[in-house]
Scaffold this active site. Structure first.
Site, PDB file in Angstrom:
ATOM      1  N   LYS A   1       0.992  -1.246  -0.154  1.00 33.18           N
ATOM      2  CA  LYS A   1       0.014  -0.061  -0.005  1.00 33.18           C
ATOM      3  C   LYS A   1       0.715   1.096   0.121  1.00 33.18           C
ATOM      4  CE  LYS A   1      -3.620   2.511   2.544  1.00 33.18           C
ATOM      5  NZ  LYS A   1      -4.556   2.301   3.811  1.00 33.18           N
TER       6      LYS A   1
ATOM      7  N   GLY B   1      -4.914  -1.880   4.805  1.00 30.96           N
ATOM      8  CA  GLY B   1      -3.959  -2.986   4.333  1.00 30.96           C
ATOM      9  C   GLY B   1      -4.836  -4.458   4.645  1.00 30.96           C
ATOM     10  N   ARG B   2      -5.268  -4.367   5.850  1.00 29.17           N
ATOM     11  CA  ARG B   2      -6.028  -5.763   6.054  1.00 29.17           C
ATOM     12  C   ARG B   2      -7.175  -5.956   5.566  1.00 29.17           C
ATOM     13  NH1 ARG B   2      -4.813  -2.389  10.531  1.00 29.17           N
ATOM     14  NH2 ARG B   2      -6.641  -1.692  11.431  1.00 29.17           N
TER      15      ARG B   2
ATOM     16  N   HIS C   1      -5.970 -33.256  17.353  1.00 28.46           N
ATOM     17  CA  HIS C   1      -4.878 -34.063  17.579  1.00 28.46           C
ATOM     18  C   HIS C   1      -3.718 -33.315  18.183  1.00 28.46           C
ATOM     19  CE1 HIS C   1      -6.680 -37.653  16.373  1.00 28.46           C
ATOM     20  NE2 HIS C   1      -7.294 -37.060  15.378  1.00 28.46           N
TER      21      HIS C   1
ATOM     22  N   GLU D   1      10.354  -4.724   4.879  1.00 30.49           N
ATOM     23  CA  GLU D   1      10.557  -6.279   4.159  1.00 30.49           C
ATOM     24  C   GLU D   1      10.263  -6.103   2.809  1.00 30.49           C
ATOM     25  OE1 GLU D   1       8.803  -4.860   6.810  1.00 30.49           O
ATOM     26  OE2 GLU D   1       8.863  -6.166   8.640  1.00 30.49           O
TER      27      GLU D   1
ATOM     28  N   GLU E   1      -5.197  -6.835  14.427  1.00 35.01           N
ATOM     29  CA  GLU E   1      -4.635  -5.459  14.163  1.00 35.01           C
ATOM     30  C   GLU E   1      -5.787  -4.468  14.292  1.00 35.01           C
ATOM     31  OE1 GLU E   1      -2.353  -4.164  10.275  1.00 35.01           O
ATOM     32  OE2 GLU E   1      -0.896  -4.847  11.410  1.00 35.01           O
TER      33      GLU E   1
ATOM     34  N   LYS F   1       8.970  -0.737  14.196  1.00 39.43           N
ATOM     35  CA  LYS F   1       9.591  -0.185  12.706  1.00 39.43           C
ATOM     36  C   LYS F   1      10.634   0.955  13.245  1.00 39.43           C
ATOM     37  CE  LYS F   1       5.606  -0.907  10.191  1.00 39.43           C
ATOM     38  NZ  LYS F   1       4.541  -0.350   9.265  1.00 39.43           N
TER      39      LYS F   1
HETATM   40  O1  F6P Z   1       3.021  -3.053   9.866  1.00 42.16           O
HETATM   41  C1  F6P Z   1       1.650  -3.413   9.674  1.00 42.16           C
HETATM   42  C2  F6P Z   1       1.173  -2.804   8.194  1.00 42.16           C
HETATM   43  O2  F6P Z   1       1.321  -1.471   8.038  1.00 42.16           O
HETATM   44  C3  F6P Z   1      -0.101  -3.391   7.883  1.00 42.16           C
HETATM   45  O3  F6P Z   1      -1.131  -2.875   8.288  1.00 42.16           O
HETATM   46  C4  F6P Z   1      -0.027  -3.548   6.556  1.00 42.16           C
HETATM   47  O4  F6P Z   1      -0.892  -4.591   5.978  1.00 42.16           O
HETATM   48  C5  F6P Z   1       1.383  -4.002   6.309  1.00 42.16           C
HETATM   49  O5  F6P Z   1       2.008  -3.294   7.135  1.00 42.16           O
HETATM   50  C6  F6P Z   1       1.992  -4.061   5.230  1.00 42.16           C
HETATM   51  O6  F6P Z   1       1.893  -2.473   4.641  1.00 42.16           O
HETATM   52  P1  F6P Z   1       2.138  -2.217   3.036  1.00 42.16           P
HETATM   53  O7  F6P Z   1       0.925  -2.908   2.164  1.00 42.16           O
HETATM   54  O8  F6P Z   1       2.270  -0.556   2.905  1.00 42.16           O
HETATM   55  O9  F6P Z   1       3.365  -2.644   2.691  1.00 42.16           O
END
Ligand code: F6P
Length: 545
Positions: A213, A274-275, A391, A219, A360, A511
């Site tokens: 987003k 995002g979620r 199990h 990452e 979240e 972060k």
């Molecule tokens: O760190 C949490 C978050 O901001 C989530 O809400 C989001 O889904 C994820 O990181 C990834 O963010 P982006 O789509 O901006 O890379």
């Protein structure tokens, strides 16, 4: 809204809340055995069927009065008004000054939903049409890689909402997917994730979808740069990037900076959290896997549940009922978690997906008005597909000291009929909820001839609540309905708890610190952390050599 919201009546001051508190005391000593014995028709009473989903909620520690009070709580919490405000495009995400309009992502072309006076539905459909055209070209082999070969491998790079939804949907809809293509997902900054996803692939047949987003997430950007290097190592030509990388983002400037032409970018908007984004362009990998037609069926399922949530009376409203029941256990029975147990192998990643969606969203301890809550908010969601969980951790659910409300999810038909597998699977769903609710008394155990000393070990207390959701078959529509059901459960809970279910400030501090420490790991640094963190960093530096 840049100012604080108008104060609301605190939850603890609502009469329904206090009535529920008292009512919970009345019910605390009651066993589900008694509740069923006193009402022969209970199983037919506490159930709702809507939009192809059958919900049995009779095995909950509730009576007519409980439901009446919970529904009153929803009314006093302003749930109706808040649903309407969301669907009207009001900026209900006040801490980020944003509308919350994932429902617009699945609205039909004929709908109109406005943000700041502008109808967003046409834009949604323009992006969907672009995605469909791209998917058709890629799936037909018309879209070629740099060396002229069609794309066989698709790798989504993203994390959180830009990963969990796509992975879950790919697994859930595998039956409908292109079996001659590989779909993989890289999320973790741990290089192993990338290495394992690519070790057997050739770059000239691989497409990377960089999904983010913000297009700034550490990452994802790290993995995207690694992917770029990996692709260029064999393709050896910068112009190859245009054939092997596409982006999904709201941030065109960063996408361009990364080197992806915005012609290869699929956009979405700041009003999609995002979620809540797996049905936006973030679902591009899903569409490539199952095709545009099935993706639209998925969206239609979401929309059906949206309309149900928006229009159905609360007493027949699936997300409202399930949301209120979770509040009931969370706040009046000290339940700390909810187990989601899909008896459908294709839904194996559904609990993991729900973890971000639920936690979240409602993992907050401050109300919209900025006050610290004096009650419990978001429970921990977790789960595994049945029967595997049986199990593993079901022992604790049956005989442990914690109350764990369960959501069982089952289907009338399997997509893979094999002998009597499906009946055996479903027999387990019904057996588990029955055992949890009714247990086995000491008398029953004794009657089996069990030695006295062993009896307590073999007693099942029961009185452990569960919901059971039954659907006909795992179709794209059914998946869309299920996901939207949980999205709106979260909305219902957040409304009662008066929290903002749409921000996530709690992820920021880690972060910022990680960025600082990354700098300290990259070069000699004067460590200024606490003594534990300083020592850990120093020891890590020794270990890495
Ligand atoms: O760190 C949490 C978050 O901001 C989530 O809400 C989001 O889904 C994820 O990181 C990834 O963010 P982006 O789509 O901006 O890379």
């Amino acid at each position: 809204m840049s100012t604080a919201p108008a104060p609301k009546t605190p939850l603890g001051k609502l009469s329904a809340w206090n009535d529920l508190k008292q009512h919970a005391e009345e019910l605390r000593g009651k066993h589900l055995r008694e509740l069923f014995a006193s009402d022969a028709a209970r199983g037919e009473k506490f159930r709702v069927e809507a939009e192809g989903i059958y919900l049995d909620y009779a095995k909950n520690r509730i009576t007519d009065k409980t439901m009446q009070l919970l529904l009153e709580l929803a009314a006093q919490s302003g749930l109706r008004e808040r649903i309407d405000a969301m669907f009207r495009g009001e900026k209900i995400n006040i801490t980020e000054d944003r509308a919350v309009l994932h429902v617009a992502l699945r609205a039909p072309k004929s709908a109109s939903i406005k943000v700041d006076g502008e109808d967003v539905v046409p834009e949604v459909h323009t992006v969907l049409d672009r995605m469909s055209a791209f998917a058709d070209r890629l799936r037909s082999g018309e879209w070629k890689g740099h060396t002229g070969k069609p794309i066989k491998n698709v790798i989504n790079i993203g994390i959180g909402g830009s990963d969990l939804g796509p992975v879950m949907a790919y697994e859930a809809l595998r039956h409908y997917s292109r079996r001659d293509m590989n779909f993989r997902f890289v999320s973790n900054v741990d290089g192993t994730d990338f290495a394992e996803a690519t070790h057997d692939l050739s770059a000239d047949e691989t497409l990377f979808i960089v999904s983010s987003k913000t297009f700034t997430t550490l990452e994802t950007m790290t993995n995207a740069q690694t992917a770029r290097k990996w692709a260029l190592e064999s393709l050896k030509d910068e112009s190859a990037i245009a054939r092997h990388f596409v982006a999904v983002s709201t941030n065109a400037a960063e996408v361009t900076k990364f080197g992806i032409d915005t012609a290869n970018m699929f956009g979405f908007w700041d009003w999609v959290g995002g979620r809540y984004s797996m049905d936006s362009a973030i679902g591009l990998s899903t569409m490539l896997a199952v095709g545009p037609e099935n993706f639209r069926r998925l969206l239609a399922g979401f929309h059906t549940m949206d309309e149900h949530f928006r229009t159905a009376p609360f007493e027949q409203n699936l997300p409202v009922i399930m949301g209120l029941l979770s509040v009931w256990y969370n706040d009046f029975f000290d339940a700390q978690t909810v187990a989601v147990l899909p008896y459908e192998q294709y839904l194996k990643r559904f609990p993991a997906y729900l973890q971000q969606l639920t936690m979240e969203s409602n993992g907050k301890h401050v109300t919209l008005g900025g006050e610290t809550v004096s009650y419990q908010t978001g429970p921990v969601y977790w789960g595994e597909p049945g029967t595997n969980g049986q199990h593993s951790f079901y022992q604790l659910i049956h005989q442990g000291t914690k109350l764990i409300p369960c959501d069982f999810i089952g289907f009338g038909k399997t997509l893979n009929p094999l002998g009597n597998h499906h009946d055996l699977l479903m027999a387990n769903v019904f057996a588990q909820s029955e055992a949890l609710a009714f247990g086995k008394t000491a008398e029953e155990v004794k009657a089996e001839g069990v030695a006295d000393w062993l009896v307590p070990h073999k007693v099942f207390e029961g009185n452990r609540p569960s919901n059971t959701l039954l659907l006909k078959e795992l179709t794209p529509e059914a998946l869309g309905k299920l996901i939207a059901l949980y999205e709106h459960i979260v909305f219902t809970q957040g409304t009662v708890w008066q929290v903002n279910s749409f921000d996530q400030w709690g992820v920021e501090l880690g972060k910022v610190l990680a960025k600082k420490i990354a700098g300290e790991l990259a070069a000699p640094a004067d460590l200024q952390h606490d003594s534990s963190t300083n020592t850990l960093i120093t020891r890590y530096k020794q270990l890495r050599g």
